[in-house]
Enzyme design. Structure first.
Site, PDB file in Angstrom:
ATOM      1  N   ASP A 216       0.919  -1.216   0.146  1.00  0.00           N
ATOM      2  CA  ASP A 216       0.082   0.027  -0.052  1.00  0.00           C
ATOM      3  C   ASP A 216       0.788   1.454   0.077  1.00  0.00           C
ATOM      4  OD1 ASP A 216      -1.608  -2.029   0.796  1.00  0.00           O
ATOM      5  OD2 ASP A 216      -1.964  -1.274   2.882  1.00  0.00           O
ATOM      6  N   GLU A 391     -10.175  -2.468   4.630  1.00  0.00           N
ATOM      7  CA  GLU A 391      -8.875  -1.930   5.053  1.00  0.00           C
ATOM      8  C   GLU A 391      -8.603  -0.432   4.429  1.00  0.00           C
ATOM      9  OE1 GLU A 391      -6.328  -5.784   5.036  1.00  0.00           O
ATOM     10  OE2 GLU A 391      -6.375  -5.056   3.163  1.00  0.00           O
TER      11      GLU A 391
HETATM   12  C1  FRU Z   1      -3.794  -3.888   3.085  1.00  0.00           C
HETATM   13  C2  FRU Z   1      -2.964  -4.291   4.220  1.00  0.00           C
HETATM   14  C3  FRU Z   1      -3.378  -3.107   5.341  1.00  0.00           C
HETATM   15  C4  FRU Z   1      -2.130  -3.309   6.351  1.00  0.00           C
HETATM   16  C5  FRU Z   1      -1.111  -3.623   5.275  1.00  0.00           C
HETATM   17  C6  FRU Z   1       0.017  -4.496   5.906  1.00  0.00           C
HETATM   18  O1  FRU Z   1      -3.253  -4.187   1.973  1.00  0.00           O
HETATM   19  O2  FRU Z   1      -3.490  -5.471   4.555  1.00  0.00           O
HETATM   20  O3  FRU Z   1      -4.506  -3.483   6.122  1.00  0.00           O
HETATM   21  O4  FRU Z   1      -2.031  -2.252   6.984  1.00  0.00           O
HETATM   22  O5  FRU Z   1      -1.625  -4.154   4.179  1.00  0.00           O
HETATM   23  O6  FRU Z   1       1.125  -4.625   4.957  1.00  0.00           O
END
Ligand code: FRU
Length: 690
Positions: A216, A391
């Site tokens: 992300d 998320e």
């Molecule tokens: C989304 C996620 C988030 C988390 C991150 C961990 O892609 O699962 O929810 O913070 O990736 O790398």
């Protein structure tokens, strides 16, 4: 832990690196192999429980995320039967003859329930657990005080919940223990190579990290002339794990400069996704009295829970200080993550949107100082409620095309699985936000109709005179995330400018507010050569209209106007080569534009191939497309961004052509402009950075 299901071949580069690291100085005593788990039996190990089966595992087991970093073909892996399975493996005693015992280790981080122990006279004298990563990395113990004595090993898995498994390989006695992956060393070596930022599948005008795994975008914020792009990053390898914040900056949103790691995993607490603000009034008191501090608000993941943490920077994001009062929010929950914070001017306070992921609920908090937070309200479950996860929320106000002076709010959240094109993807709601509560005016809609646009967030603090709301997303899908690229994995989408527009995609449905995503204008500055392609006399089969063979030909934009007439379909094939093509077309039956990547190149995962369709309006007999292609990506913007399809593609051919087709003679392509786009990397690998 399961997110991805299958395993491509372990990275060659990783293998070579490990071979180089383990070689040791000439003339030194040779290493003694305790076990490499390459046999079809456990041999000197006594196995109990069901987690290990009857022989070492050939890499990834069913339903496990992709396992990497082991040597050879096999390892010992307690995921047989999933995280629930438990068991113990005990090694026959052996004599200590070297100063260190070293091994590759991955899997869950649960020291009391999972790990490897060294036993002397029946007592545990050393122990290690996993790292919450399926990427095995080196670990070692100094055991020189036991030289000449007999010891044994015990690998144990008593854990039944998430990450309840342990992976071990290549246990050796050695006098020169292998070093764990060293980012700076490997990065410097990579910077000296001819391939630097220029591998055949490396996007040239999309951001990607130099090496290693990225997911992300995080902490997007404008400050003092720079757009910051932090991102989820693994400093220890090319697979998910050790999540930290990587960092890059740009002055024009197109050229990016890679910077050193910003916020590392610390004491076993990973730095998960979050956001960044500039605290102009020093409301937090964390400033140094000179410049406004940058404040990162992110999820700390570890010790079996997720909490919200702060870090602050006095030097434009180059170095970060963890806030002494962390965590600033702790609900004692395992699924509480990805805070997005912004200043809400009408109520003069900071607002946070953060996700209760499993519940599909977004909680809104308020604060006057960024360190003390009070709950305001909750939104959800909503949207596709029978599918897992929400998320990375974002919440912002947008202007409406054609309704001057009017604004509405958009709440975006991302689903880990079950989205429109399969796997992970984003949903959004359009409504009102009064500083306390978000109310939606309409049903949820899909952010992107391709498979590879996830966890987008928008830049905070863009100057008022600019006034745009711009976001980027992770150009990947959790389900197929282990893409066939090395030594890096993943890129970001191009930055997209956002607005709303009230439209109806068909006459049966009432008009709704639709999120428009337009490629930012800055991208036009990358055009270095443009040609109008001849699209006369189109029919079926597709006709070649241009071809290319230079690597710089593989990064381009096509501006196309399709006139479907009465034909069932009309469109283009791009990156065509021997038995390969990616098709972009209009399909009357679905009243939509599609990207078909069934034969686009390497299908590295059973769920990768497919056709992804977005609703599209035929406006005054035409559909306008802007198609961005960049070595291993395609993004199709339909009618000024009313719909978008983002897909990764992995073509193998070094030459390609563009073809066009039309279902009958009433269909035509009145305009097709090809713009070649410059690389943003300039391939300056001599300018080494600290
Ligand atoms: C989304 C996620 C988030 C988390 C991150 C961990 O892609 O699962 O929810 O913070 O990736 O790398």
């Amino acid at each position: 832990m399961r997110k991805d299901m299958t395993a491509p071949i372990p990275s060659l580069i990783a293998g070579l690196l490990i071979a180089a690291i383990t070689a040791g100085p000439a003339g030194a005593q040779e290493d003694i192999l305790i076990d490499d788990f390459e046999s079809n039996q456990y041999e000197q190990w006594t196995i109990t429980g069901s987690a290990w089966g009857t022989s070492p595992a050939s890499g990834t087991l069913p339903n496990q995320m992709h396992v990497s970093g082991y040597l050879g073909e096999k390892l010992i892996n307690s995921f047989l039967g999933g995280d629930r399975a438990i068991g113990v493996a005990v090694r026959e005693p052996f004599l200590v003859k070297r100063t260190h015992l070293a091994f590759l280790i991955g899997g869950g981080r649960l020291p009391d329930l999972l790990g490897i122990q060294l036993l002397f006279n029946g007592e545990v004298i050393r122990s290690a657990t996993g790292t919450e990563s399926e990427n095995l990395t080196w670990s070692s113990w100094n055991i020189s005080e036991y030289i000449g004595k007999e010891v044994s090993l015990r690998i144990f898995d008593e854990a039944t919940e998430g990450w309840g498994h342990i992976n071990i390989d290549h246990i050796i006695q050695t006098n020169s223990p292998p070093k764990p992956f060293e980012l700076a060393t490997v990065l410097n070596e990579y910077r000296q190579t001819d391939q630097y930022m220029n591998e055949p599948l490396r996007p040239q005008y999309h951001f990607s990290p130099e090496i290693n795994w990225m997911n992300d975008p995080n902490g997007l914020v404008y400050h003092d002339g720079e757009y910051h792009l932090f991102h989820q990053y693994n400093p220890a390898g090319n697979a998910w794990g050790h999540m930290s914040w990587g960092h890059a900056v740009s002055r024009d949103l197109t050229h990016w400069e890679h910077l050193p790691l910003a916020i590392p995993e610390a004491d076993g607490i990973m730095a998960f996704s979050g956001s960044c603000v500039v605290d102009h009034t020093n409301s937090s008191g964390l400033g140094d009295g000179k410049d406004a501090p940058m404040i990162a608000i992110y999820t700390g993941h570890g010790n079996g829970k997720q909490v919200q943490n702060l870090a602050y920077s006095h030097d434009r994001g180059r170095t970060w200080i963890p806030y002494a009062g962390n965590p600033v929010l702790d609900l004692d929950l395992t699924d509480f993550r990805d805070p997005k914070v912004f200043w809400h001017e009408p109520t003069k306070r900071w607002v946070m949107a953060v996700s209760l992921a499993n519940e599909k609920v977004i909680i809104f908090y308020e604060s006057t100082n960024l360190t003390q937070w009070k709950e305001l309200s909750r939104f959800g479950p909503a949207g596709v409620v029978n599918k897992p996860n929400w998320e990375c929320p974002d919440l912002f106000e947008l202007p409406i095309d054609g309704e001057p002076g009017k604004t509405l709010w958009v709440l975006e959240a991302d689903m880990g699985d079950g989205s429109i094109a399969g796997g992970s993807g984003g949903e959004y709601f359009v409504g009102t936000f009064d500083g306390c509560r978000f109310k939606t005016l309409q049903h949820a809609q899909w952010v992107d109709h391709g498979r590879d646009f996830y966890a987008p967030i928008s830049w905070d603090n863009i100057p008022k005179q600019d006034g745009r709301r711009i976001w980027i997303g992770w150009f990947n899908n959790w389900q197929t995330s282990v893409t066939p690229t090395s030594p890096w994995r993943s890129c970001m989408s191009i930055p997209r400018e956002l607005s709303l527009k009230k439209i109806a995609f068909n006459q049966e449905e009432p008009a709704t507010y639709v999120l428009q995503q337009k490629p930012i204008g800055e991208l036009r500055s990358l055009r270095f050569s443009s040609i109008s392609l001849d699209t006369d006399r189109l029919s079926w089969p597709p006709r070649q209209i241009t071809q290319g063979s230079k690597i710089s030909d593989m990064s381009f934009e096509l501006e196309a106007q399709l006139r479907p007439g009465s034909a069932r379909s009309i469109g283009l094939r791009i990156r065509t080569g021997e038995n390969e093509f990616t098709e972009v077309g209009y399909d009357r039956q679905y009243a939509g534009i599609y990207v078909d990547r069934n034969q686009s190149g390497i299908n590295h995962h059973p769920n990768f191939a497919g056709r992804h369709t977005s609703p599209a309006r035929v406006i005054n007999n035409h559909i306008n497309l802007r198609i961005f292609v960049d070595r291993s990506t395609i993004e199709v913007f339909i009618n000024d961004g009313e719909g978008v399809i983002s897909d990764r593609i992995f073509p193998t051919g070094e030459t390609f052509s563009i073809e066009a087709f039309a279902g009958n003679e009433t269909a035509s392509i009145p305009k097709l402009e090809l713009h070649f786009l410059k690389s943003i990397w300039n391939h300056h690998h001599e300018d080494s950075k600290p």
